[in-house]
Design a protein around this motif. Structure first.
Motif, short mmCIF file in Angstrom:
data_model
loop_
_atom_site.label_atom_id
_atom_site.label_comp_id
_atom_site.label_asym_id
_atom_site.label_seq_id
_atom_site.Cartn_x
_atom_site.Cartn_y
_atom_site.Cartn_z
N LEU A 1 135.48 69.64 18.59
CA LEU A 1 136.45 70.47 17.87
C LEU A 1 137.58 69.63 17.28
N SER A 2 138.09 68.69 18.04
CA SER A 2 139.20 67.87 17.56
C SER A 2 138.77 66.98 16.40
N ALA A 3 137.59 66.39 16.49
CA ALA A 3 137.09 65.54 15.41
C ALA A 3 136.90 66.34 14.13
N ALA A 4 136.29 67.52 14.25
CA ALA A 4 136.03 68.34 13.08
C ALA A 4 137.32 68.81 12.42
N SER A 5 138.27 69.29 13.22
CA SER A 5 139.53 69.78 12.65
C SER A 5 140.36 68.64 12.08
N GLY A 6 140.31 67.47 12.70
CA GLY A 6 141.02 66.31 12.16
C GLY A 6 140.46 65.88 10.83
N SER A 7 139.15 65.94 10.69
CA SER A 7 138.50 65.57 9.43
C SER A 7 138.93 66.49 8.30
N VAL A 8 138.86 67.79 8.54
CA VAL A 8 139.24 68.77 7.51
C VAL A 8 140.73 68.70 7.23
N SER A 9 141.53 68.55 8.28
CA SER A 9 142.99 68.50 8.13
C SER A 9 143.42 67.35 7.22
N ALA A 10 142.92 66.14 7.48
CA ALA A 10 143.32 64.98 6.68
C ALA A 10 142.85 65.11 5.23
N MET A 11 141.60 65.53 5.04
CA MET A 11 141.06 65.62 3.69
C MET A 11 141.77 66.69 2.87
N MET A 12 141.97 67.87 3.45
CA MET A 12 142.58 68.96 2.71
C MET A 12 144.07 68.71 2.46
N THR A 13 144.75 68.12 3.44
CA THR A 13 146.16 67.80 3.24
C THR A 13 146.33 66.76 2.13
N ASP A 14 145.48 65.74 2.13
CA ASP A 14 145.52 64.74 1.06
C ASP A 14 145.19 65.36 -0.29
N MET A 15 144.25 66.29 -0.34
CA MET A 15 143.90 66.97 -1.58
C MET A 15 145.10 67.76 -2.13
N ILE A 16 145.79 68.47 -1.24
CA ILE A 16 146.96 69.25 -1.68
C ILE A 16 148.07 68.33 -2.18
N MET A 17 148.30 67.23 -1.47
CA MET A 17 149.35 66.29 -1.90
C MET A 17 149.00 65.65 -3.24
N THR A 18 147.72 65.31 -3.42
CA THR A 18 147.29 64.71 -4.69
C THR A 18 147.40 65.70 -5.83
N ARG A 19 147.04 66.95 -5.58
CA ARG A 19 147.12 67.97 -6.63
C ARG A 19 148.57 68.22 -7.04
N LYS A 20 149.48 68.21 -6.07
CA LYS A 20 150.89 68.39 -6.42
C LYS A 20 151.43 67.21 -7.21
N ALA A 21 150.92 66.01 -6.91
CA ALA A 21 151.42 64.80 -7.58
C ALA A 21 150.81 64.60 -8.95
N THR A 22 149.53 64.93 -9.11
CA THR A 22 148.82 64.61 -10.36
C THR A 22 148.30 65.84 -11.11
N GLY A 23 148.25 66.96 -10.44
CA GLY A 23 147.68 68.16 -11.07
C GLY A 23 146.17 68.22 -10.98
N GLU A 24 145.53 67.22 -10.37
CA GLU A 24 144.08 67.19 -10.26
C GLU A 24 143.66 67.43 -8.80
N THR A 25 142.54 68.12 -8.65
CA THR A 25 141.99 68.39 -7.32
C THR A 25 140.89 67.39 -7.01
N MET A 26 141.14 66.54 -6.02
CA MET A 26 140.17 65.52 -5.63
C MET A 26 140.06 65.48 -4.11
N TYR A 27 138.84 65.27 -3.63
CA TYR A 27 138.57 65.22 -2.19
C TYR A 27 138.19 63.79 -1.83
#
Length: 307
Positions: free
Chosen positions: A94-120
């Motif tokens: 559970l911790s590995a799976a949630s950590g994986s999704v958490s890091a990827m989705m948080t980075d995606m949101i931060m990138t979209r706010k900074a550049t306007g593009e959605t990237m995973y």
């Protein structure tokens, strides 16, 4: 101190060692400074050789963690041991799976706010999974499954924060070992002091103790012990490793010269490059182009078709 499978004694120890080494060694040429030592406007990223091999390595580590965490029961046949090992397997997953999704989705949101593009970013996904694994390693035997899920989410955020902090401090960590192992090794110990369930602690250790969030007479005691343990590990590693790295650096044994760094250690230390990137010669390409240009497509005439 509860550190069942080694968030502190294993991962934090390696992570803080890597931090001291990276600071004393200095960044790779071209990462933060050019060849003349001038600071670059933006840090330069070095792309990995093979993301596919990165993914494979991450899954190999993930599977190995099932021997690392449940295996730390050091037995399966005595009464209660199987229950502890099974819980370790569930919380690790559970911790590995949630950590994986958490890091990827948080980075995606931060990138979209900074550049306007959605990237995973698949690298964020992989290092987030490893961060969740490190974060649950200390408390895998004493945390409820819901707590493991929360620990993994926060582990992904810890990874992103520490990785960004290292870039700001101009500490070059080529594989983000420091955020994964040191940052989340600390978080794993702290999380145990927060989320340790009294019933599970009694089942795994036979002693009455619990994390801060469960209240009671012992609330806060375990967290305080975990923090003391973190400080001890940092101090112990620092006393041993900092003088060692400084000595290696002073003797010229800690870093290859600039030319070897440029051509790569595969060539200077291992008798050849790991990858054949040469490709065909320009002469071969030219001959091929001439050959293809001389090929003619014969189209039959209309009368030949009618005949």
């Amino acid at each position: 101190m509860i550190d069942f499978a080694g968030s502190g004694v294993v991962h934090m120890t390696g992570g803080i060692t890597a931090l001291f080494a990276a600071k004393i060694l200095g960044p790779r040429i071209g990462r933060f400074y050019d060849a003349d030592g001038n600071e670059l406007p933006e840090p330069v990223s070095f792309p990995p050789h093979s993301v596919a091999l990165q993914v494979l390595g991450t899954f190999i580590l993930w599977v190995g963690w099932y021997g690392f965490n449940p295996g730390s029961t050091l037995g399966i046949s005595p009464a209660g041991y199987a229950d502890v090992a099974a819980l370790c397997a569930v919380t690790t997953t559970l911790s590995a799976a949630s950590g994986s999704v958490s890091a990827m989705m948080t980075d995606m949101i931060m990138t979209r706010k900074a550049t306007g593009e959605t990237m995973y970013d698949i690298t964020m996904c992989m290092n987030g999974a490893l961060s969740g694994l490190v974060g649950i390693t200390a408390g895998c035997s004493v945390c409820e499954p819901w707590a493991a899920f929360v620990i993994g989410i926060i582990a992904g955020w810890v990874y992103i924060f520490v990785s960004s902090l290292l870039v700001k401090l101009k500490i070059d960590d080529a594989v983000d070992a420091i955020p994964v192992h040191f940052g989340n090794g600390m978080w794993g110990c702290i999380a145990t002091g927060l989320f340790a369930s009294p019933g599970l602690v009694a089942n795994a250790y036979g002693t009455p103790n619990n994390g801060l969030f469960y209240g009671g007479a012992n609330a806060g005691k375990l967290l305080g012990v975990e923090i003391v343990g973190i400080l001890f590990i940092i101090g112990w590693v620092g006393v041993i490793m900092i003088p060692y790295f400084i000595l290696l650096n002073a003797m010229g044994l800690f870093r290859v010269d600039a030319l070897e760094e440029e051509v790569g250690l595969d060539i200077s230390h291992h008798k050849g490059a790991a990858y054949d990137m040469s490709g065909p010669s320009e002469d071969a390409k030219e001959k091929y182009e001439i050959s293809t240009s001389q090929r003619k497509l014969v189209v039959p005439a209309d009368d030949e078709e009618n005949a």
